[in-house]
Design an enzyme around this catalytic site. Structure first.
Site, short mmCIF file in Angstrom:
data_model
loop_
_atom_site.label_atom_id
_atom_site.label_comp_id
_atom_site.label_asym_id
_atom_site.label_seq_id
_atom_site.Cartn_x
_atom_site.Cartn_y
_atom_site.Cartn_z
N LYS A 29 48.30 46.13 23.03
CA LYS A 29 49.64 45.64 23.33
C LYS A 29 49.51 44.31 24.07
CE LYS A 29 53.56 45.48 26.09
NZ LYS A 29 53.63 44.01 26.15
N GLU A 61 42.06 45.27 35.77
CA GLU A 61 41.75 43.93 36.28
C GLU A 61 43.07 43.36 36.76
OE1 GLU A 61 41.76 40.28 36.76
OE2 GLU A 61 41.43 40.02 34.60
N CYS A 92 44.20 34.74 37.61
CA CYS A 92 44.01 35.66 38.73
C CYS A 92 42.81 35.27 39.59
CB CYS A 92 43.86 37.09 38.22
SG CYS A 92 42.59 37.25 36.95
N GLU A 107 49.99 36.01 45.86
CA GLU A 107 49.28 35.30 44.82
C GLU A 107 50.13 34.16 44.26
OE1 GLU A 107 46.67 36.32 40.81
OE2 GLU A 107 48.25 37.71 41.43
#
Length: 472
Positions: free
Chosen positions: A166, A241, A275, A376
């Site tokens: 997906k 992750e 990331c 973040e």
């Protein structure tokens, strides 16, 4: 969508738009619970035969994928840039990474070893063999739409698992192109299936299925926590992750020019939308001003624009929400005393009019209490924080729930080992802002994830270990 070796159409179309121009790139068909169910059934049916193939047979299919990827590498790079915005240079690097993952696992498929174990009784023989876990659900993000699919599909297929992929609805076209390759090389029906659509119906169907034995997810920590909780209902294996908030530490004995160059490459390579991007840049007090000035000069030279233009070094952000998040963090930092050395605003007018462009930005006088130091940042912003000594900066760097990537620069050999071991992160780059390689483990600790991808380590989460005891 691609299910059981067939291209599937529905009555729901979704437009994929270029974030640099706002123009429609292409359309994809959306599915949901029903289509995901079909894909699970197809993967379940295909699993026994695919798992029974020899390592050489599975490897041969992966090599065919590698050859096709090489043939189509420029076409694939163009698709990546058009659907998610990164420059064509970085898109080509991503295609090369995808090729490397499939190539690595084409080779590694032949190296799934077991063990002969010394028995406790003379009339027994013990061994441990490794077998594929079964049907896998893989969920990938938009920022690396091709290489993230390769990093999951490569080891899954190599070990004998069957897969439902997906991709993000923001950038599904790379996955469609990849599955066209699977179709061209004659990958057996049901071995790899592609379902595109809204996350909720698809993810929930995968998580609730007892047939799906493993989920591999790359995305936010918030979503990862939900999936981990859902996995408990069927005791699925999960690889996660998740988010990062990487510290980038520059000690006063560092090569400043090398550190500046590394920081710019790592931070702006995908417009800050990674990331593993450096998000908290700690610079020791003795070199802080010199570092800030050199960084400012370099950042001012960065060319921003449509990623398809070979001259540009940075493209747009993915959407309006990304622009708003960056601006919110910068506004908060300014409110709490930070200074803007460069950028700090959206780029508009002219060629920027219809895109999501933001200026490459540098902030000084940033402190630990600001939003940008704790959340973040998925955008092109470098916040500079000052520190005084090694013990202090390690404590500040570790004092966060994230633990994905970290970086530091020094010429002191003792410090290289000392700090590497003390940083509470899954990956550490020492005088290296891009330490990632296909043969190396990729993953984080704390709330940045579970498991590792890449190298021989990437096989582990797709394999079960079975003990066999024979009495003779």
């Amino acid at each position: 969508m691609y299910i059981n070796g067939e291209w599937i159409r529905t009555d729901q179309l979704f437009e994929v738009k270029n974030p640099a121009t706002g123009e429609m790139v292409n359309t994809v068909y959306f599915g949901g619970k029903e289509e995901t169910g079909w894909a699970i059934q197809a993967a379940e049916k295909a699993f026994p035969q695919w798992a029974a193939f020899t390592a050489e047979q599975r490897s041969s299919y992966l090599w065919r994928i590698v050859d096709k990827l090489r043939e189509k590498k420029e076409e694939l790079a163009q698709i990546i840039t058009k659907e998610m915005g990164k420059t064509i240079h970085h898109a080509r690097q991503e295609v090369a990474s995808a090729i490397a993952f499939f190539q690595w696992y084409a080779e590694e498929a032949r190296r799934i070893y077991g063990d002969i174990i010394p028995p406790s009784a003379a009339n027994k023989r013990l061994q441990a063999i490794r077998q594929p876990v079964g049907v896998v659900g893989a969920i990938t993000p938009w920022n690396f739409p091709l290489s993230m699919a390769a990093r999951k599909l490569g080891p899954a297929l190599a070990t004998g698992c069957t897969v439902i992929l997906k991709p993000s609805k923001e950038a599904p076209l790379s996955s469609v192109a990849l599955f066209k390759i699977f179709d061209e090389i004659g990958l057996p029906k049901g071995v790899a299936n592609l379902v595109i659509g809204s996350s909720g119906p698809i993810a929930n169907t995968l998580m609730n299925s007892k047939i799906v034995r493993k989920i591999s997810f790359t995305g936010s920590t918030e979503v990862g926590k939900i999936l981990i909780a859902q996995s408990a209902q069927t005791v699925k294996r999960v690889s996660m992750e998740l988010g990062g908030h990487a510290p980038f530490i520059v000690f006063d004995d560092a090569d400043i020019d090398l550190a500046v160059e590394g920081l710019i490459k790592s931070k702006f390579g995908s417009n800050g939308q990674q990331c593993v991007c450096p998000n908290r840049i700690y610079v020791q007090d003795g070199i802080y001003n010199e570092f800030a000035e050199k960084l400012k000069e370099k950042v001012q030279q960065i060319k921003v624009g449509n990623g398809l233009d070979e001259q540009n070094e940075m493209g747009p952000l993915v959407n309006e929400e990304a622009i708003q998040k960056v601006q919110e963090q910068i506004d908060d930092a300014i409110h709490h005393g930070a200074c803007v050395l460069n950028g700090g605003k959206r780029l508009s007018g002219g060629s920027y009019s219809n895109g999501y462009f933001y200026s490459p930005s540098v902030l000084s006088n940033v402190t630990d209490n600001m939003l940008i130091s704790n959340e973040e940042t998925f955008g092109p912003v470098i916040p500079l924080l000052i520190f005084h000594n090694e013990e202090e900066v390690i404590k500040r760097a570790n004092d966060i729930e994230f633990g994905l990537a970290s970086y530091f620069y020094t010429k002191d050999l003792s410090r290289m080992y000392r700090v590497s071991e003390q940083l509470d992160y899954g990956m550490v780059g020492v005088n290296d802002a891009i330490p990632f390689a296909v043969q190396a483990p990729f993953g984080g600790v704390k709330e940045s994830g579970l498991g590792r991808e890449g190298g021989k380590y990437g096989l582990d989460d797709y394999l079960d270990t079975k003990m066999i005891s024979v009495q003779i």
